[in-house]
Scaffold this active site. Structure first.
Site, short mmCIF file in Angstrom:
data_model
loop_
_atom_site.label_atom_id
_atom_site.label_comp_id
_atom_site.label_asym_id
_atom_site.label_seq_id
_atom_site.Cartn_x
_atom_site.Cartn_y
_atom_site.Cartn_z
N ASP A 124 11.68 140.45 4.38
CA ASP A 124 11.73 139.34 3.43
C ASP A 124 10.40 139.10 2.74
OD1 ASP A 124 14.27 138.23 3.35
OD2 ASP A 124 14.02 137.23 5.28
C1 BGC Z 1 14.61 137.08 8.71
C2 BGC Z 1 15.21 138.43 8.52
C3 BGC Z 1 14.16 139.38 8.02
C4 BGC Z 1 12.96 139.39 8.91
C5 BGC Z 1 11.86 140.25 8.37
C6 BGC Z 1 13.41 137.18 9.59
O1 BGC Z 1 12.80 135.95 9.67
O2 BGC Z 1 15.58 136.26 9.33
O3 BGC Z 1 16.28 138.36 7.61
O4 BGC Z 1 14.74 140.65 7.98
O5 BGC Z 1 12.47 138.08 9.06
O6 BGC Z 1 11.28 139.76 7.24
#
Ligand code: BGC
Length: 811
Positions: free
Chosen positions: A483
């Protein structure tokens, strides 16, 4: 240092001190009503949606930490104490908290009195039951005061902690006998209320917080408790609470139990009131009548225990490692259930007010949950599909109560579509239920756009095919799994969201990770097509997959590892050419899991590079070297200090991808080593460093660049749960549900002699013994089903009766 121990027989973790390095919590509730419950009885309850239907108030980031919960105060002479130590913090003579499957028991002892609080949410009722057992272990009669305490939240948790100009005037309650009703906003648009009840006659009550504590006091020194007298207050606005007062006398050796219940109740709109502004108590009467006696409470508690016994009998391992058995059989599966229920909404790190259900997150959570309750997985898949857009993209998140997509975050996370295929394929592999593909699902929650689920998967697949960049790799959009890799964002304004700033449809930034994901789940999509007779479509899909594999090998390969992405200027990210962030974990895991580079040696090379550049004592870091400055073209990832979160933290979610990838190339020793490094059960002894609960995974452990290397954060709600269970159950121990039956394909450390697995699958129970006489890491040389040799490693579902004996010899 350990702060407790595992009781495997009882399936409990036993915390021996209230002073854990962080609150160590548990989850109560399996269906619609949930409670977060810490080892000092902190936490809160909600119905279905932690943001919109919050029953009790909790202040995140409070001082002292974790104050706010269901508190029981005991006043014994001049001593006031709580069985869970908080909030008064009187030193206890004995303290123990047992977190079990959907329940917790806290026992405190002080001056010869023992108080034990059992808390659970019954299987099919919308309430939290608190049963308190008091035992006078002294030789004198004890006359004590028992006070209960909860603080009501005015339903919408976000509004509750921001909109004080209104909220200080809206609070309303009713008190009838031992029942305290919280009915804020019921006079207008709500048709639900909460009731906090006690099963005994009470000697007093309070519903106004300031009166209970004294205006400048806190929960640690409430005036009412210290004076030993309730004030019988009725809240008008301000902060409504529920507190009962019981005066109790216990002879030496006498034991007594008191039950408190906090319930969520709902009335049909036309039956809201029994008199003007007097709430209709029917639903409260009905739910409370089920928990008024100790026998009723015992029965409900046993029902919960039976439920978990049955769930955990679906996959059971007997190996020579107690730690591995404990993780596989109990805690990892339990965490899979919790992540399935909560997605990323409510934990001690997720406020319950922000993220609801994640499209990507919930789809992945299914991977570790589907074997437990396939019917609920089915329902979830359809809910998720309903939020997909007609072009195959998706709302990144949706609210569980309304089941509609959240506009605030919107779409454009270009990995989302493929995860729907992943979750659906896992469901069909588990159940063999292809009828799910015919279920009609909305697009964008619009009934008029509904189409069969299969059409949704097709659009997921095609979305990637039609959204590629200059290197024929998938466009990344706002971000992919990571993200925080926001290649189209270019944010220079403090506070701006990295995820929603900039064009969601970046014209060129590409993701090698999505490419790997496409190869892996594109193949699974093609398999589904084949199974339902769409051979031409399957063949075309495989052509697209092959093209993608070529694109990865051509422009996604850096020489020693897979590149991570191309930025908005088409410059590589995660390449030796980069100044920092030269190598990333995600594409190494996902490309190899998709089978990329296995034949030509790229896979082994990439895994060697992971070990050389990313590995550490506590797990594999997300990237290296860590970013030491903010890169405008990379987004949030470089906003974190080195070693934390996505900037070179150890993300427990994608460590298992490397373990899976290692099994793809036959490295059982290394796969298990990777598996163990982030496994909390193997870290129990370093609780003072790791800090989060030793029975569940956390999202992130600080990487070697961080001053707090090894420190865990964001426990509980992480895709790690599903991925580690998939890794250990399917890739390492090798019991893989396949479209055509159960496949046994172990890849284990060479020192493993044998192990047994009981696996319930499509109505049968398979008792599988895996033997490894030659101490190999991978390969099946012989398999017998009910004593008859079969070729290959797939168990035909038609073979055998209800209980099937399977022997597998590795070699
Ligand atoms: C989110 C995921 C994401 C991960 C890496 C998490 O907090 O829920 O959707 O893939 O972070 O960024």
């Amino acid at each position: 240092m350990k702060f407790g121990h595992f009781d495997d027989e009882a399936r409990e973790y036993v915390i021996e001190t209230p002073r854990t390095p962080l609150p160590w919590i548990n989850y109560l509730g399996c269906n619609d009503f949930f409670g977060l419950f810490s080892n000092t009885a902190g936490g809160y309850d909600f119905y279905k949606d932690a943001k919109l239907m919050r029953l009790t108030r909790y202040r995140y980031n409070n001082v002292p930490y974790d104050t706010g919960g269901r508190y029981y105060y005991i006043k014994d002479g001049d001593t006031v104490w709580n069985p869970g130590w908080q909030p008064v913090q009187t030193e206890l003579d004995f303290y123990e908290c047992r977190h079990g499957m959907g329940y917790s028991v806290i026992t405190g002892k002080k001056n010869g009195l023992s108080a034990s609080l059992l808390a659970f949410v019954p299987l099919n009722d919308t309430c939290e039951v608190n049963s308190i057992t008091l035992n006078n272990e002294s030789s004198d009669t004890k006359t004590i005061d028992l006070f209960s305490f909860i603080e009501f939240c005015l339903w919408n948790a976000e509004d509750d902690c921001t909109n004080f100009q209104r909220n200080f005037s809206t609070g309303e309650v009713e008190v009838i006998g031992s029942r305290i009703y919280h009915k804020t906003e019921y006079r207008e648009r709500r048709n639900h209320y909460a009731v906090y009840a006690c099963n005994r006659d009470i000697d007093g009550f309070d519903t106004d917080r300031a009166s209970f504590t004294g205006f400048y006091n806190g929960l640690h020194n409430p005036e009412v408790v210290f004076n030993g007298e309730s004030k019988n207050t009725e809240a008008h606005g301000w902060s409504p609470i529920g507190s009962h007062h019981l005066k109790l006398s216990l002879a030496p050796g006498e034991e007594t139990k008191v039950v408190f219940v906090l319930a969520y109740c709902e009335n049909p709109v036309e039956k809201k009131f029994e008199a003007p502004n007097v709430i209709n108590k029917e639903p409260a009467n009905s739910i409370l009548s089920k928990f008024m006696t100790d026998e009723q409470v015992d029965a409900a508690f046993n029902e919960l225990k039976d439920y978990w016994n049955s769930l955990l009998s679906v996959y059971n391992l007997e190996s020579s490692s107690a730690k591995l058995n404990r993780c596989v059989n109990i805690w990892n599966q339990y965490q899979c259930m919790v992540t399935f229920n909560m997605s990323r909404s409510a934990s001690y790190f997720e406020s319950g007010m922000g993220r609801g259900m994640g499209f990507r997150d919930s789809s992945q959570d299914l991977l570790g949950f589907v074997h437990l309750i396939p019917a609920r997985a089915r329902e979830r898949i359809l809910d998720i599909a309903n939020t997909q857009f007609p072009d195959g993209s998706a709302y990144h998140q949706y609210q569980p109560l309304t089941k509609t997509g959240n506009l605030g975050v919107g779409s454009g996370f270009n990995d989302d579509p493929m995860w729907l295929i992943a979750g659906t394929a896992a469901y069909i592999r588990e159940t063999g239920d292809f009828t799910i593909l015919d279920e009609m699902c909305d697009f964008d929650n619009k009934k008029e756009l509904a189409a069969p689920l299969m059409e949704h998967l097709r659009r997921s697949f095609n979305y990637i095919v039609t959204h590629k960049g200059p290197h024929d790799l998938p466009l990344i959009g706002r971000a992919d799994w990571n993200d925080c890799l926001n290649l189209n964002c270019f944010s220079e304004t403090p506070g701006e969201s990295f995820q929603t700033t900039g064009p969601s449809e970046g014209p060129v930034a590409e993701s090698v990770f999505i490419a790997g994901l496409f190869v892996k789940y594109g193949k699974e999509y093609a398999d589904l097509c084949k199974h339902i007779g769409l051979d031409d479509e399957a063949a075309k899909c495989l052509e697209e997959v092959a093209k993608m594999e070529k694109a990865i090998e051509k422009d996604g390969w850096d020489g020693e590892w897979f590149i991570r992405a191309y930025d908005a200027n088409s410059n590589p990210v995660g390449s030796h050419e980069c100044e920092e962030g030269k190598i990333f974990i995600e594409p190494q895991g996902m490309c190899i899991m998709g089978g990329v580079g296995i034949e030509n040696g790229m896979a082994t090379k990439a895994l060697e590079s992971v070990e050389k550049h990313l590995d550490s004592q506590y797990g594999i870091m997300l990237n290296q070297p860590a970013y030491t400055k903010y890169y405008l073209n990379l987004g949030e990832i470089s906003s974190y200090p080195p070693g934390y979160k996505e900037n070179a933290g150890i993300f427990c979610h994608n460590n298992p991808w490397i373990a899976c990838a290692e099994t793809e190339v036959g490295h059982g020793d290394r796969a298990f080593e990777v598996y163990k490094k982030t496994n909390p059960i193997f870290l129990e002894d370093i609780g003072e460093i790791h800090r989060t609960e030793p029975y569940v995974y956390c999202q992130m452990v600080a990487g070697k660049d961080a001053p707090t290397f090894g420190e865990g954060k964001n426990s509980w709600l992480t895709g790690t749960a599903a991925w580690t269970f998939t890794t250990v159950s399917q890739y390492i121990l090798g019991i893989k549900p396949d479209l055509d039956g159960l496949r046994v394909d172990p890849c284990v450390p060479s020192d493993v002699d044998s192990y047994r697995i009981t696996r319930k699958f499509r109505g049968k129970t398979y008792n599988i013994i895996v033997q490894n006489p030659n101490h190999v890491q991978k390969g099946v040389s012989e398999m017998t089903v009910d004593g008859t040799p079969v070729s290959g490693n797939l168990i035909d579902p038609e073979l055998g009766g209800d209980s099937v004996e399977v022997t597998v010899v590795m070699g």
